[in-house]
Design a protein around this motif. Structure first.
Motif, PDB file in Angstrom:
ATOM      1  N   PHE A 294       0.999  -0.073  12.126  1.00  0.00           N
ATOM      2  CA  PHE A 294       0.842   1.062  11.224  1.00  0.00           C
ATOM      3  C   PHE A 294       1.424   0.731   9.858  1.00  0.00           C
ATOM      4  O   PHE A 294       2.309  -0.118   9.720  1.00  0.00           O
ATOM      5  N   VAL A 295       0.882   1.380   8.848  1.00  0.00           N
ATOM      6  CA  VAL A 295       1.317   1.213   7.467  1.00  0.00           C
ATOM      7  C   VAL A 295       1.566   2.600   6.893  1.00  0.00           C
ATOM      8  O   VAL A 295       0.742   3.507   7.068  1.00  0.00           O
ATOM      9  N   VAL A 296       2.694   2.771   6.226  1.00  0.00           N
ATOM     10  CA  VAL A 296       3.005   4.039   5.571  1.00  0.00           C
ATOM     11  C   VAL A 296       3.160   3.776   4.073  1.00  0.00           C
ATOM     12  O   VAL A 296       3.935   2.908   3.670  1.00  0.00           O
ATOM     13  N   THR A 297       2.419   4.512   3.261  1.00  0.00           N
ATOM     14  CA  THR A 297       2.535   4.394   1.808  1.00  0.00           C
ATOM     15  C   THR A 297       3.732   5.220   1.341  1.00  0.00           C
ATOM     16  O   THR A 297       3.772   6.432   1.564  1.00  0.00           O
TER      17      THR A 297
ATOM     18  N   PHE B 263       0.869   3.055  -8.379  1.00  0.00           N
ATOM     19  CA  PHE B 263       0.080   1.832  -8.455  1.00  0.00           C
ATOM     20  C   PHE B 263      -1.393   2.205  -8.446  1.00  0.00           C
ATOM     21  O   PHE B 263      -1.767   3.349  -8.159  1.00  0.00           O
ATOM     22  N   GLN B 264      -2.236   1.215  -8.736  1.00  0.00           N
ATOM     23  CA  GLN B 264      -3.680   1.378  -8.649  1.00  0.00           C
ATOM     24  C   GLN B 264      -4.224   0.394  -7.630  1.00  0.00           C
ATOM     25  O   GLN B 264      -3.709  -0.710  -7.474  1.00  0.00           O
ATOM     26  N   GLY B 265      -5.277   0.788  -6.933  1.00  0.00           N
ATOM     27  CA  GLY B 265      -5.862  -0.100  -5.923  1.00  0.00           C
ATOM     28  C   GLY B 265      -5.086  -0.022  -4.629  1.00  0.00           C
ATOM     29  O   GLY B 265      -4.616   1.027  -4.210  1.00  0.00           O
TER      30      GLY B 265
ATOM     31  N   GLU C 151       3.442  -6.062  -9.579  1.00  0.00           N
ATOM     32  CA  GLU C 151       2.836  -6.926 -10.584  1.00  0.00           C
ATOM     33  C   GLU C 151       3.853  -7.995 -10.971  1.00  0.00           C
ATOM     34  O   GLU C 151       5.012  -7.703 -11.243  1.00  0.00           O
ATOM     35  N   GLY C 152       3.442  -9.234 -10.944  1.00  0.00           N
ATOM     36  CA  GLY C 152       4.362 -10.333 -11.201  1.00  0.00           C
ATOM     37  C   GLY C 152       5.023 -10.847  -9.946  1.00  0.00           C
ATOM     38  O   GLY C 152       5.706 -11.878  -9.960  1.00  0.00           O
ATOM     39  N   GLY C 153       4.844 -10.130  -8.819  1.00  0.00           N
ATOM     40  CA  GLY C 153       5.362 -10.564  -7.525  1.00  0.00           C
ATOM     41  C   GLY C 153       4.214 -10.653  -6.544  1.00  0.00           C
ATOM     42  O   GLY C 153       3.098 -11.031  -6.898  1.00  0.00           O
TER      43      GLY C 153
ATOM     44  N   ALA D  32      -7.288   3.406   2.058  1.00  0.00           N
ATOM     45  CA  ALA D  32      -6.235   3.541   1.040  1.00  0.00           C
ATOM     46  C   ALA D  32      -5.872   5.001   0.877  1.00  0.00           C
ATOM     47  O   ALA D  32      -6.444   5.702   0.036  1.00  0.00           O
ATOM     48  N   PRO D  33      -4.959   5.515   1.709  1.00  0.00           N
ATOM     49  CA  PRO D  33      -4.588   6.929   1.610  1.00  0.00           C
ATOM     50  C   PRO D  33      -4.074   7.282   0.216  1.00  0.00           C
ATOM     51  O   PRO D  33      -3.310   6.536  -0.381  1.00  0.00           O
ATOM     52  N   ALA D  34      -4.528   8.411  -0.290  1.00  0.00           N
ATOM     53  CA  ALA D  34      -4.128   8.845  -1.624  1.00  0.00           C
ATOM     54  C   ALA D  34      -2.797   9.580  -1.627  1.00  0.00           C
ATOM     55  O   ALA D  34      -2.173   9.745  -2.664  1.00  0.00           O
ATOM     56  N   ILE D  35      -2.358  10.042  -0.442  1.00  0.00           N
ATOM     57  CA  ILE D  35      -1.141  10.837  -0.326  1.00  0.00           C
ATOM     58  C   ILE D  35      -0.032   9.989   0.280  1.00  0.00           C
ATOM     59  O   ILE D  35      -0.259   9.287   1.277  1.00  0.00           O
ATOM     60  N   ILE D  36       1.156  10.010  -0.315  1.00  0.00           N
ATOM     61  CA  ILE D  36       2.260   9.228   0.246  1.00  0.00           C
ATOM     62  C   ILE D  36       2.694   9.815   1.575  1.00  0.00           C
ATOM     63  O   ILE D  36       2.457  10.978   1.872  1.00  0.00           O
TER      64      ILE D  36
END
Length: 204
Positions: free
Chosen positions: A176-179, A184-186, A159-161, A199-203
């Protein structure tokens, strides 16, 4: 060292092997640094000399929300994720902050893993060997020796960036993307034509 060079473009010469991470840092000293078309990489890859017994089987549970898009759960441990975040925070605090101009289009606020090198690169290479490449080979039915990483970075959204990227198509055959955290939300990756946001819920 190349004190008199401002451009390094080796063209498509099929130069193979590992690009030393110290050399990867040289891209800061060139106005153009291009090794496109050559299978040079700073990241671990399986070679023909590796036997199948050396490959760790992919163990992560996966599901497929749309064709050719796979969501894997917990490829990384929470400790892996926290270590990466910690290294990124420490590195950016000592080296002028996060980068915003590495990509010509669709720029991200990020750091290049090969440039950071050392502990972060070692950790990512362990993950390529033990986790990512075996999983990709299994999910996409590809020979594991054909898999190599061209660009790997840690991106920061805040937020702000930078809070998002516009719709685009990656230039690679696989992405590939790894959370790394869930503070955060969204968020997520929106596949425009399929109208699906993953949007995976688990890191991890």
């Amino acid at each position: 060292r190349f004190p008199n060079l401002t451009i390094l473009d080796v063209g498509s010469n099929q130069m193979g092997g590992r690009l030393h991470p110290v050399f990867a840092k040289a891209n800061h000293h060139f106005s153009l640094f291009d090794i496109t078309g050559n299978p040079l990489t700073s990241y671990f890859r399986y070679e023909e000399t590796h036997s199948q017994q050396e490959v760790t089987p992919a163990k992560a549970a996966t599901h497929c929300p749309i064709p050719n898009v796979h969501v894997a759960e917990s490829l990384l441990t929470p400790e892996d994720c926290q270590t990466m975040i910690g290294i990124a925070i420490d590195y950016t605090s000592k080296n002028g902050g996060w980068q915003t101009d590495r990509h010509k289009e669709y720029q991200t606020t990020d750091i290049d893993v090969a440039v950071v090198g050392e502990a972060l690169l070692e950790q990512c290479n362990r993950l390529f060997k033990d986790t990512f490449w075996p999983a990709f080979s299994h999910l996409f039915d590809l020979p594991i020796q054909d898999l190599a990483c061209e660009d790997l970075f840690l991106a920061k959204y805040s937020e702000g960036g930078q809070i998002s990227l516009p719709a685009h198509r990656d230039g690679s055959e696989l992405s590939f993307v790894v959370t790394l955290n869930n503070e955060f939300q969204g968020g997520g990756t929106n596949f425009v034509h399929s109208k699906v946001t993953v949007a995976p819920a688990i890191i991890g």
